[in-house]
Design a protein around this motif. Structure first.
Motif: not given
Length: 164
Positions: A92-107
């Motif tokens: 959970i911690a690993s995948e949540f961190s990876k997903l957040l890193a992929r986001t962009r401004e305005g998402d």
């Protein structure tokens, strides 16, 4: 594992209504499914089944939500779904961190948790991950969710929903 007596209750989620309902509202008109990221953790069973009772797996709310989001155009590559045994504390911690890193401004970010929650002896609140135990693995700390979002989310809108 102590049974803290907390039982999950199926909650009516306005999120379902907002996304599944008419697209004529201003909010629906502004929502961009292609700019939406989803982190969904669905637990209906646990390794420690004596402390955390299982729930029926028919008509899973987590899968219903994901279907609505996919049908509305959220790309599959922007959805992380950890279900039952796959929803360990570390994953959970690993995948949540990876997903957040992929986001962009305005998402937009949607975080959904379905399963048991509890408070430990220090009154800290946790989501019970698959492998929560009495040997130091307390699960996914509820307080870590906004902390990680604040630290790593680059977007503009966050929806957090939990059924626990």
């Amino acid at each position: 594992m102590r049974n803290y007596g907390l039982k999950a209750t199926i909650l009516a989620m306005t999120l379902f209504a907002a996304l599944a309902g008419s697209a004529q509202t201003a909010a629906a008109a502004d929502w961009e499914p292609g700019r939406t990221w989803v982190f969904c953790v669905g637990l209906l069973e646990w390794q420690d089944s004596e402390s955390f009772a299982s729930f029926p797996k028919t008509d899973r709310r987590d899968e219903r939500l994901l279907k609505v989001l996919k049908d509305r155009g959220v790309p599959a590559g922007q959805i992380v779904y950890l279900k039952d045994r796959a929803a360990t504390t570390a994953r959970i911690a690993s995948e949540f961190s990876k997903l957040l890193a992929r986001t962009r401004e305005g998402d937009t970010l949607i975080v959904y948790y379905e399963g048991h929650g509890y408070k430990d002896d220090d009154r800290k609140t946790y989501f019970a991950s698959w492998d929560v135990n009495d040997n130091g693995n307390k699960g996914w700390a509820v307080s870590s969710v906004p902390q990680m979002i604040e630290r790593s989310f680059k977007g503009a809108t966050v929806i957090i929903a939990m059924d626990n």
